[in-house]
Design a protein around this motif. Structure first.
Motif, PDB file in Angstrom:
ATOM      1  N   SER A  36      -9.955   5.840   2.583  1.00  0.00           N
ATOM      2  CA  SER A  36      -9.503   6.301   3.665  1.00  0.00           C
ATOM      3  C   SER A  36      -7.842   6.522   3.590  1.00  0.00           C
ATOM      4  O   SER A  36      -7.306   7.361   4.311  1.00  0.00           O
ATOM      5  CB  SER A  36      -9.856   5.103   4.938  1.00  0.00           C
ATOM      6  N   ALA A  37      -7.132   5.567   3.143  1.00  0.00           N
ATOM      7  CA  ALA A  37      -5.638   5.643   3.047  1.00  0.00           C
ATOM      8  C   ALA A  37      -5.397   6.910   1.967  1.00  0.00           C
ATOM      9  O   ALA A  37      -4.439   7.563   2.350  1.00  0.00           O
ATOM     10  CB  ALA A  37      -5.255   4.513   2.470  1.00  0.00           C
ATOM     11  N   ASN A  38      -6.219   7.078   1.005  1.00  0.00           N
ATOM     12  CA  ASN A  38      -5.961   8.167   0.077  1.00  0.00           C
ATOM     13  C   ASN A  38      -6.182   9.481   0.916  1.00  0.00           C
ATOM     14  O   ASN A  38      -5.508  10.540   0.999  1.00  0.00           O
ATOM     15  CB  ASN A  38      -6.819   8.004  -1.041  1.00  0.00           C
ATOM     16  N   PHE A  40      -6.334  10.003   3.978  1.00  0.00           N
ATOM     17  CA  PHE A  40      -5.067  10.076   4.944  1.00  0.00           C
ATOM     18  C   PHE A  40      -4.014  10.828   4.525  1.00  0.00           C
ATOM     19  O   PHE A  40      -3.346  11.753   4.945  1.00  0.00           O
ATOM     20  CB  PHE A  40      -4.821   8.704   5.737  1.00  0.00           C
ATOM     21  N   LEU A  41      -3.542  10.395   3.194  1.00  0.00           N
ATOM     22  CA  LEU A  41      -2.384  10.820   2.622  1.00  0.00           C
ATOM     23  C   LEU A  41      -2.620  12.559   2.219  1.00  0.00           C
ATOM     24  O   LEU A  41      -1.731  13.327   2.371  1.00  0.00           O
ATOM     25  CB  LEU A  41      -2.002  10.304   1.537  1.00  0.00           C
ATOM     26  N   LEU A  44      -2.439  14.646   5.415  1.00  0.00           N
ATOM     27  CA  LEU A  44      -0.986  14.801   5.708  1.00  0.00           C
ATOM     28  C   LEU A  44      -0.260  16.019   4.866  1.00  0.00           C
ATOM     29  O   LEU A  44       0.535  16.736   5.799  1.00  0.00           O
ATOM     30  CB  LEU A  44      -0.224  13.631   5.534  1.00  0.00           C
ATOM     31  N   LEU A  72       3.519  16.862  -2.752  1.00  0.00           N
ATOM     32  CA  LEU A  72       3.899  15.297  -2.861  1.00  0.00           C
ATOM     33  C   LEU A  72       2.958  14.396  -2.718  1.00  0.00           C
ATOM     34  O   LEU A  72       2.381  13.792  -3.533  1.00  0.00           O
ATOM     35  CB  LEU A  72       5.045  14.923  -2.246  1.00  0.00           C
ATOM     36  N   PRO A  73       1.877  14.596  -1.654  1.00  0.00           N
ATOM     37  CA  PRO A  73       0.961  13.450  -1.326  1.00  0.00           C
ATOM     38  C   PRO A  73      -0.144  13.544  -2.373  1.00  0.00           C
ATOM     39  O   PRO A  73      -0.690  12.585  -2.669  1.00  0.00           O
ATOM     40  CB  PRO A  73       0.246  13.950   0.145  1.00  0.00           C
ATOM     41  N   LEU A  76       1.412  11.381  -4.973  1.00  0.00           N
ATOM     42  CA  LEU A  76       0.946   9.789  -4.564  1.00  0.00           C
ATOM     43  C   LEU A  76      -0.312   9.479  -4.605  1.00  0.00           C
ATOM     44  O   LEU A  76      -0.718   8.390  -4.989  1.00  0.00           O
ATOM     45  CB  LEU A  76       1.543   9.742  -3.043  1.00  0.00           C
TER      46      LEU A  76
END
Lengths: 115, 505
Positions: A36-38, A40-41, A44, A72-73, A76
């Motif tokens: 979920s964090a990935n 979300f990035l 973005l 960039l995301p 990351l």
């Protein structure tokens, strides 16, 4: 809206990690949270119908900036997926060792420590 | 010229970790040598770097595009502390780890952890911070499980689950900050915050960071993994985890982000004070009832981290509400100094407990007794560390606690000062119990044949004991300007950090 779904995914992962008794399911919950964090990035940096963020010579830079997705995301997330892989591997290795020692995956029976 | 040494703080531990794994498979002596060499060289480099300030730009890409590493007062202080504790821990390991097999894996993981911590301390980029955070954390999960016994695996799994949740929250925080500002460089974000831009998204990010780093630092609502994980690890690793890991990954990163990146306001200051008070009191009350030596020490770690958070949070609160800046500086000085002191005396206590365990084979206080005649070195170092943690003058713990109490009284927080002193007394009671049961009284029948632990372990303890006695001298006007004053200024300058870093590169 789509961010809400991302948050829901996070909550499912958290719920899974907290309430499940099987340690393998807990590890699955952890990976869900990471995803979920990935996600979300990635969201973005995403732009609907955007072009790939590669600049070639005969390109209008301002128009490019207005239409391309943010690269960039993605860089990351690539890193964080690799990190997540490492954590999951270690977690599963510990699970296997725990199974060897205790003969069970049930967290309620793996209770030698007082916490 | 000195700035060129900066990357080696991370490169040496990571590189030697790799070569230890590759070369020292057959020979555990080579593993010992490589491990000690690595920690000794980072200790030397960190001391060489003490007066250096500046920014190292990786690959020549200037911020905000590239990643930069920043060396300021605070990172300097924490670097020296990490290097000192890891050096003592590796000296101790050479004999202690004889009980275990696969020593090359141990040193490899140990150096990975040190490299990760140094990276967290030096980095000036949020995502880079997350990466190093994970490097150090993953190495520490594996080290907690190193013995592969029932308790160790269970503790490691618990630690892994909670700590991964913390990491995920930190990653979410990074994502929120990036979404709100479009930067990942700490200085650039700080630059935006310095213009007075208040953004609700950044408040969400700050809360995520606080929760994430508090899990890593084991402050009280998030502490349950610590009392299991720290005692289960081998003694030098317990010393590293309690002594520096929770500080570098949790407290240091939290302070850096709250003070220098997002900028402190009254809300965060209050939150830090509340968390500090909770950790202090709950930790110490849980500790008093313990009979397992290392568990008792682990609970005291929670309690002592409360002091650090309280001191710095108090300073931040005073700054944010526009109070006297000299009182704020005093409170922050107390907090930061206690951070360094706690690293030294808690590592010493864990090493002493390891040395007792090595000789007697037990961690239960009730099964010990009368060790005073058999283990004079351990007894001396353990007493020094116990008196330090309890805040007895002239040992180092006394001075930092005194500073926090004075600052609290000057700022008008009399209740806070009272609680601080009360907790200190309970700590004293708890450690008198340790000394009474371990060293005084009758020697049990089955411990008649034990010997003092090997000399190298004693050397490691003696080094740290000397620091326990001598660190109060750091407060004298001369030495203070080397380490402590710059560290305090680094926090007080707040979002000014941005201007200094960006102009310095």
């Amino acid at each position: 809206m789509i961010y809400t779904l991302c948050f829901v995914l996070f909550l499912i992962g958290l719920y899974c990690a907290i309430t499940k008794k099987n340690i393998v399911k807990i590890v699955i919950g952890l990976t869900l949270m990471e995803y979920s964090a990935n996600l979300f990035l990635i969201l973005l940096g995403y732009r609907k119908g955007g072009v790939a963020p590669i600049v070639s010579e005969n390109m209008n830079i301002t128009e490019f900036l207005a239409t391309s997705v943010d690269p960039l995301p993605q860089a990351l997330v690539l890193t964080s997926i690799v990190i997540g892989l490492g954590v999951t591997t270690l977690a599963i290795a510990i699970c296997i060792r725990l199974y060897e020692k205790y003969g069970t995956f049930d967290i309620t029976e793996i209770r030698r420590l007082k916490g | 010229m000195n700035m060129a040494l900066l990357p080696s703080m991370v490169a040496i531990p990571l590189g030697i970790a790799f070569f230890t794994y590759l070369l020292a498979r057959k020979s555990s002596i080579l593993a010992d040598i490589l491990g000690n060499l690595a920690t000794f060289s980072i200790l030397v480099i960190s001391i060489l770097l003490i007066k250096t300030r500046g920014v190292y730009v990786i690959g020549g890409w200037n911020p905000p595009i590239g990643i930069n590493w920043v060396l300021d007062g605070l990172s300097n202080l924490v670097l020296v502390v990490v290097a000192l504790i890891s050096f003592a821990a590796t000296i101790f390991s050479t004999r202690y780890m004889e009980q275990y097999t696969a020593r090359y894996k141990y040193y490899s993981l140990f150096l990975l952890m040190v490299g990760g911590m140094n990276g967290v301390i030096l980095t000036g980029d949020l995502f880079n911070l997350f990466v190093f955070l994970e490097v150090a954390s993953v190495a520490s999960y594996a080290l907690v499980a190193f013995g592969c016994n029932h308790e160790e695996l269970e503790a490691s799994f618990k630690y892994l689950v909670l700590s991964s949740i913390g990491s995920t929250l930190v990653l979410f925080g990074v994502a929120f900050v990036y979404g709100a500002t479009g930067y990942l460089n700490m200085a650039s974000i700080g630059g935006i915050m310095a213009t007075g831009n208040q953004n609700t998204i950044l408040t969400v990010a700050a809360v995520l960071f606080i929760v994430g780093f508090c899990i890593k630092a084991a402050l009280v609502p998030f502490h349950p993994w610590l009392p299991d994980a720290h005692p289960s690890a081998p003694a030098p690793i317990s010393a590293m985890l309690s002594g520096v890991l929770i500080k570098a990954l949790g407290v240091y990163a939290l302070f850096r982000i709250l003070f220098n990146v997002i900028g402190l306001n009254q809300l965060y200051g209050t939150l830090l004070i509340v968390l500090g008070l909770l950790s202090m009191t709950v930790g110490v009350f849980l500790a008093v009832g313990q009979w397992d030596f290392k568990r008792l020490l682990a609970y005291h770690s929670i309690s002592q981290m409360g002091y650090v958070i309280l001191g710095v949070g108090l300073g931040g609160y005073i700054l944010a509400t526009g109070g006297s800046s000299s009182v704020a500086a005093l409170a922050i000085l107390g907090g930061i100094f206690h951070l360094a002191n706690h690293a030294v005396f808690k590592s010493l206590l864990f090493l002493s407990s390891g040395s007792i365990e090595y000789s007697t084979g037990t961690r239960q206080l009730k099964e010990m007794g009368g060790l005073i005649s058999i283990m004079p070195v351990t007894r001396t170092t353990c007493s020094i560390a116990s008196l330090s943690i309890a805040g007895v003058p002239p040992f180092n713990g006394f001075w930092s606690k005194l500073l926090i109490v004075i600052a609290a009284i000057q700022a008008g927080f009399h209740a806070v000062a009272g609680i601080t002193i009360l907790v200190s007394f309970i700590t004293l009671i708890s450690f008198l119990k340790v000394l009474r049961y371990a060293f005084l009284g009758e020697l049990p029948e089955k411990l008649k044949n034990i010997k003092e632990s090997p000399a190298l372990m004693g050397v490691a303890q003696a080094i740290l004991a000397l620091f326990c006695i001598g660190m109060g001298l750091l407060l004298l006007p001369g030495p203070r300007e080397f380490l402590l004053e710059p560290a305090v200024n680094a926090l007080i300058q707040g979002v000014e950090y941005a201007r200094i870093v960006l102009s310095g590169s």
